[in-house]
Design an enzyme around this catalytic site. Structure first.
Site, PDB file in Angstrom:
ATOM      1  N   GLY A   6      20.900 -25.570   6.607  1.00 40.83           N
ATOM      2  CA  GLY A   6      21.449 -25.039   5.348  1.00 40.83           C
ATOM      3  C   GLY A   6      22.945 -24.796   5.425  1.00 40.83           C
ATOM      4  O   GLY A   6      23.580 -24.912   6.475  1.00 40.83           O
ATOM      5  N   GLY A  20      25.569 -22.846   6.085  1.00 36.54           N
ATOM      6  CA  GLY A  20      25.801 -21.590   6.799  1.00 36.54           C
ATOM      7  C   GLY A  20      27.199 -21.046   6.577  1.00 36.54           C
ATOM      8  O   GLY A  20      27.470 -19.868   6.823  1.00 36.54           O
ATOM      9  N   ARG A  21      28.089 -21.927   6.175  1.00 39.19           N
ATOM     10  CA  ARG A  21      29.442 -21.449   5.882  1.00 39.19           C
ATOM     11  C   ARG A  21      30.064 -22.220   4.736  1.00 39.19           C
ATOM     12  O   ARG A  21      31.273 -22.195   4.537  1.00 39.19           O
ATOM     13  CB  ARG A  21      30.319 -21.557   7.110  1.00 39.19           C
ATOM     14  CG  ARG A  21      30.364 -22.944   7.697  1.00 39.19           C
ATOM     15  CD  ARG A  21      31.432 -22.996   8.702  1.00 39.19           C
ATOM     16  NE  ARG A  21      31.319 -24.200   9.507  1.00 39.19           N
ATOM     17  CZ  ARG A  21      32.210 -24.535  10.409  1.00 39.19           C
ATOM     18  NH1 ARG A  21      33.252 -23.776  10.597  1.00 39.19           N
ATOM     19  NH2 ARG A  21      32.070 -25.623  11.095  1.00 39.19           N
ATOM     20  N   LYS A  42      34.461 -24.155   2.213  1.00 38.17           N
ATOM     21  CA  LYS A  42      33.943 -24.162   3.586  1.00 38.17           C
ATOM     22  C   LYS A  42      34.662 -23.051   4.349  1.00 38.17           C
ATOM     23  O   LYS A  42      35.891 -23.015   4.376  1.00 38.17           O
ATOM     24  CB  LYS A  42      34.209 -25.511   4.244  1.00 38.17           C
ATOM     25  CG  LYS A  42      33.638 -25.633   5.649  1.00 38.17           C
ATOM     26  CD  LYS A  42      33.712 -27.079   6.120  1.00 38.17           C
ATOM     27  CE  LYS A  42      33.211 -27.234   7.556  1.00 38.17           C
ATOM     28  NZ  LYS A  42      33.262 -28.628   7.998  1.00 38.17           N
ATOM     29  N   ASP A  88      29.328 -16.719  11.889  1.00 34.09           N
ATOM     30  CA  ASP A  88      30.064 -15.819  10.994  1.00 34.09           C
ATOM     31  C   ASP A  88      30.391 -16.380   9.615  1.00 34.09           C
ATOM     32  O   ASP A  88      31.011 -15.699   8.799  1.00 34.09           O
ATOM     33  CB  ASP A  88      31.372 -15.380  11.681  1.00 34.09           C
ATOM     34  CG  ASP A  88      32.251 -16.569  12.053  1.00 34.09           C
ATOM     35  OD1 ASP A  88      31.893 -17.707  11.684  1.00 34.09           O
ATOM     36  OD2 ASP A  88      33.285 -16.366  12.703  1.00 34.09           O
ATOM     37  N   ASP A 119      21.819 -34.085   8.910  1.00 30.01           N
ATOM     38  CA  ASP A 119      22.346 -33.110   7.950  1.00 30.01           C
ATOM     39  C   ASP A 119      23.817 -33.416   7.619  1.00 30.01           C
ATOM     40  O   ASP A 119      24.385 -32.799   6.728  1.00 30.01           O
ATOM     41  CB  ASP A 119      22.220 -31.677   8.490  1.00 30.01           C
ATOM     42  CG  ASP A 119      22.872 -31.515   9.849  1.00 30.01           C
ATOM     43  OD1 ASP A 119      22.464 -32.215  10.786  1.00 30.01           O
ATOM     44  OD2 ASP A 119      23.796 -30.696   9.979  1.00 30.01           O
ATOM     45  N   ASP A 148      31.480 -33.747   6.315  1.00 32.79           N
ATOM     46  CA  ASP A 148      31.477 -32.839   7.466  1.00 32.79           C
ATOM     47  C   ASP A 148      32.359 -33.333   8.615  1.00 32.79           C
ATOM     48  O   ASP A 148      31.876 -33.801   9.643  1.00 32.79           O
ATOM     49  CB  ASP A 148      30.048 -32.601   7.976  1.00 32.79           C
ATOM     50  CG  ASP A 148      29.473 -31.348   7.334  1.00 32.79           C
ATOM     51  OD1 ASP A 148      30.088 -30.830   6.395  1.00 32.79           O
ATOM     52  OD2 ASP A 148      28.405 -30.896   7.788  1.00 32.79           O
TER      53      ASP A 148
HETATM   54  P1  AMP Z   1      27.863 -28.664  11.596  1.00 39.72           P
HETATM   55  O1  AMP Z   1      27.834 -28.857  13.074  1.00 39.72           O
HETATM   56  O2  AMP Z   1      29.194 -28.203  11.056  1.00 39.72           O
HETATM   57  O3  AMP Z   1      27.340 -29.838  10.834  1.00 39.72           O
HETATM   58  O4  AMP Z   1      26.893 -27.450  11.291  1.00 39.72           O
HETATM   59  C1  AMP Z   1      25.538 -27.421  11.616  1.00 39.72           C
HETATM   60  C2  AMP Z   1      24.897 -26.186  11.028  1.00 39.72           C
HETATM   61  O5  AMP Z   1      25.517 -25.015  11.557  1.00 39.72           O
HETATM   62  C3  AMP Z   1      25.016 -26.065   9.507  1.00 39.72           C
HETATM   63  O6  AMP Z   1      23.853 -25.449   9.050  1.00 39.72           O
HETATM   64  C4  AMP Z   1      26.210 -25.177   9.349  1.00 39.72           C
HETATM   65  O7  AMP Z   1      26.193 -24.513   8.117  1.00 39.72           O
HETATM   66  C5  AMP Z   1      26.040 -24.203  10.509  1.00 39.72           C
HETATM   67  N1  AMP Z   1      27.307 -23.611  10.934  1.00 39.72           N
HETATM   68  C6  AMP Z   1      28.306 -24.201  11.635  1.00 39.72           C
HETATM   69  N2  AMP Z   1      29.324 -23.337  11.843  1.00 39.72           N
HETATM   70  C7  AMP Z   1      28.964 -22.157  11.253  1.00 39.72           C
HETATM   71  C8  AMP Z   1      29.584 -20.880  11.120  1.00 39.72           C
HETATM   72  N3  AMP Z   1      30.784 -20.624  11.622  1.00 39.72           N
HETATM   73  N4  AMP Z   1      28.906 -19.932  10.444  1.00 39.72           N
HETATM   74  C9  AMP Z   1      27.710 -20.172   9.929  1.00 39.72           C
HETATM   75  N5  AMP Z   1      27.056 -21.336  10.032  1.00 39.72           N
HETATM   76  C10 AMP Z   1      27.681 -22.331  10.677  1.00 39.72           C
HETATM   77 MG    MG Z   2      27.084 -30.212   9.033  1.00 40.45          MG
END
Ligand code: AMP
Ligand code: MG
Length: 525
Positions: free
Chosen positions: A107, A109-110, A130, A142, A277, A287
């Site tokens: 989902g 997350g940020r 973001k 966070d 994702d 991303d």
């Molecule tokens: P990513 O590696 O950026 O594709 O992220 C993979 C997952 O980790 C996704 O669900 C992001 O929303 C979550 N995520 C990555 N960094 C953060 C963060 N700083 N805070 C919250 N969720 C994060």
């Molecule tokens: Mg991602």
């Protein structure tokens, strides 16, 4: 949390929020969200927002004037400190396969979507922050983003657009005035880093993982709602019975994904984290994390240190990984199909389209009128040679695009090598390849000038080399942000020679070979 004065009345049409089921729980805490595709959540305000950079083209596309962009309200909105009327902020719910394994719910997350703008030309453009704070999907993190990776995403998504590679766009980057803690290489050395909020823009941010999650949970009703919604909103050109539309839709996703990956291979882009994702249903690059650009041609290279051991997401493997990801999507969609034949057909479409694109790009990069079967071998030999000789990909093809056929000798390519010894050793092989190439060019009987013009339109002079972005980041962290603006401007015309800007078209300097941020990046951002 409303502002109006300096900003235009954008036309928001928040189809996702209106048409898809929302999470009933309103409180923000980390949890599994079932039977819903999003949770309504507001951005967390930041201490001292300051606009760092924006894209003039994206602002204009959305209907913001330059004065509007410079207003305090604009910065407040895109820092997550205020909302424009019509915005309905939310975080979406998706899952995904990470590094080949099913990871369950992930989902946004940020990321927080502010709403879907329909602009003056009728184009739908979703605005998504973001780094705007925690959501129910933040798990143990966070919800924030650091400045360095936000600069990288901002610059690269705009650069990709100007290169003609499908991508999400970036409206603006705001410094938060807050610092956040990151352990850049997960090695027990956390540090405080400046935070940022990026606003990205795309017709849709739907990912393969949005379909995988309800399917994995056996929530076929939810899966069906999302598929029908996606076809309605994002693929309105499809017609026929709903069975037919679904088949055509999957085939279209496969075709667009093939086009996307072929573009990456043409310009030397390595995504770095091709988890499902991070795959856009519209075939956009999405991303930007530990991505990188090929300097010396190396199909085995990955910029992502998290992937160093298996190199699953290395440059040369991207076409296969995209196919693997499409197979995951097909599997997720299978419950909606009476037979799996249309899904298999879509995957075949991927392979066909990819090889058609590959042929198109071989002809384009080598300046041939068409790609014959033997030209595939001509290109393959060049790639092998470039890899063993450590030749700079971008510089080599650009040189090839400006030198007259009669002058194509090894000497002309001296500055595309990284290693003098290898240059000496490979000279004979390069001469032999050039002779073969000259002979092939002669068969086309196309004047140099016309060939060069065509080649320069597909072989860029300027790409966002890792060290260029890192230099801009280093300077920004020292208080000087001019290089960000300069790079953004250079990358607006990547296929033009830009006199006076040669320093942006140089091969990687020695200091950048093994430096963090240049050849070593992690998912920590
Ligand atoms: P990513 O590696 O950026 O594709 O992220 C993979 C997952 O980790 C996704 O669900 C992001 O929303 C979550 N995520 C990555 N960094 C953060 C963060 N700083 N805070 C919250 N969720 C994060
Ligand atoms: Mg991602």
């Amino acid at each position: 949390m409303k502002t109006t004065a300096s900003l235009p009345d954008l036309c928001f049409d928040n189809a996702w929020v209106r048409e898809l089921p929302a999470d009933a729980e309103k409180a923000v805490f980390q949890r599994q969200v079932e039977r819903a595709l999003h949770s309504m959540v507001t951005p967390t305000p930041v201490a001292e927002p300051r606009l760092v950079v924006h894209s003039v083209e994206v602002a204009e596309m959305l209907g913001f004037s330059e004065d509007g962009v410079r207003s305090q309200e604009f910065t407040a909105v895109f820092a997550g400190n205020a909302l424009m009327s019509g915005m309905q902020p939310m975080a979406t719910n998706y899952g995904g396969h990470q590094f080949g394994n099913w990871a369950g719910q992930l989902g946004d997350g940020r990321a927080i979507s502010l709403g879907e703008v329909v602009n003056g030309s009728g184009k739908r453009l979703e605005l998504q922050l973001k780094g705007a704070g925690v959501t129910p999907y933040s798990r143990f993190a966070d919800g924030r983003a650091v400045m360095r990776s936000s600069i990288r995403e901002f610059l690269c998504s705009e650069a990709m657009h100007h290169l003609g590679v499908p991508t999400t766009r970036a409206l603006c980057l705001v410094a938060t005035g807050e610092s956040i803690e990151r352990d850049m290489f997960y090695d027990g050395h956390p540090a405080q880093e400046p935070g940022a909020v990026l606003c990205r823009v795309a017709p849709s941010f739907t990912r393969f993982g949005h379909f995988e999650l309800p399917s994995a949970r056996g929530d076929i009703g939810l899966l069906q709602s999302l598929v029908d919604f996606t076809i309605r909103r994002d693929f309105p050109q499809l017609v026929g019975t709903s069975e037919q539309k679904r088949a055509d839709w999957f085939a279209a996703v496969c075709g667009q994904t093939a086009e996307l990956v072929a573009h990456w291979m043409r310009v030397g882009f390595v995504h770095g984290v091709l988890n499902t994702d991070n795959m856009s249903i519209l075939g956009l690059t999405i991303d930007y994390g530990p991505y990188g650009w090929i300097d010396n041609f190396d199909p085995d290279w990955t910029p992502n240190t998290t992937d160093r051991q298996h190199r699953r997401y290395r440059f040369g493997q991207q076409p296969r990984i995209a196919h693997w990801n499409l197979a995951c999507l097909a599997q997720a969609l299978a419950p909606l199909f009476e037979s799996i034949e249309p899904l298999q057909e879509g995957l075949r479409r991927y392979a066909e389209r990819y090889s058609a694109c590959e042929r198109r790009d071989i002809a384009g990069k080598l300046g041939l009128l068409e790609c014959r079967d033997e030209d595939i071998d001509l290109m393959q030999s060049l790639y092998l040679l470039m890899a063993s000789a450590e030749i700079d990909m971008t510089l080599f093809f650009r040189r090839l695009s400006i030198v007259a056929a009669g002058d194509l000798v090894a000497e002309v390519f001296s500055e595309t090598f990284y290693d003098e010894a290898k240059r000496g050793r490979m000279q004979g092989e390069l001469e032999a390849w050039l002779a073969r190439y000259r002979q092939r060019l002669a068969e086309d009987k196309r004047p140099d000038a016309l060939r060069h013009q065509a080649m320069r339109a597909v072989n860029p002079a300027f790409v966002l080399r890792n060290w260029l972005a890192q230099m801009a980041i280093d300077q920004a962290q020292g208080g000087d942000e001019t290089e960000i603006h300069e790079l953004l401007d250079v990358m607006r015309k990547p296929y033009d020679d830009q006199p006076g800007r040669e320093r942006f078209a140089q091969r990687r300097p020695e200091w950048a070979r093994n430096r963090a941020g240049c050849s070593m990046l992690s998912c920590s951002s």
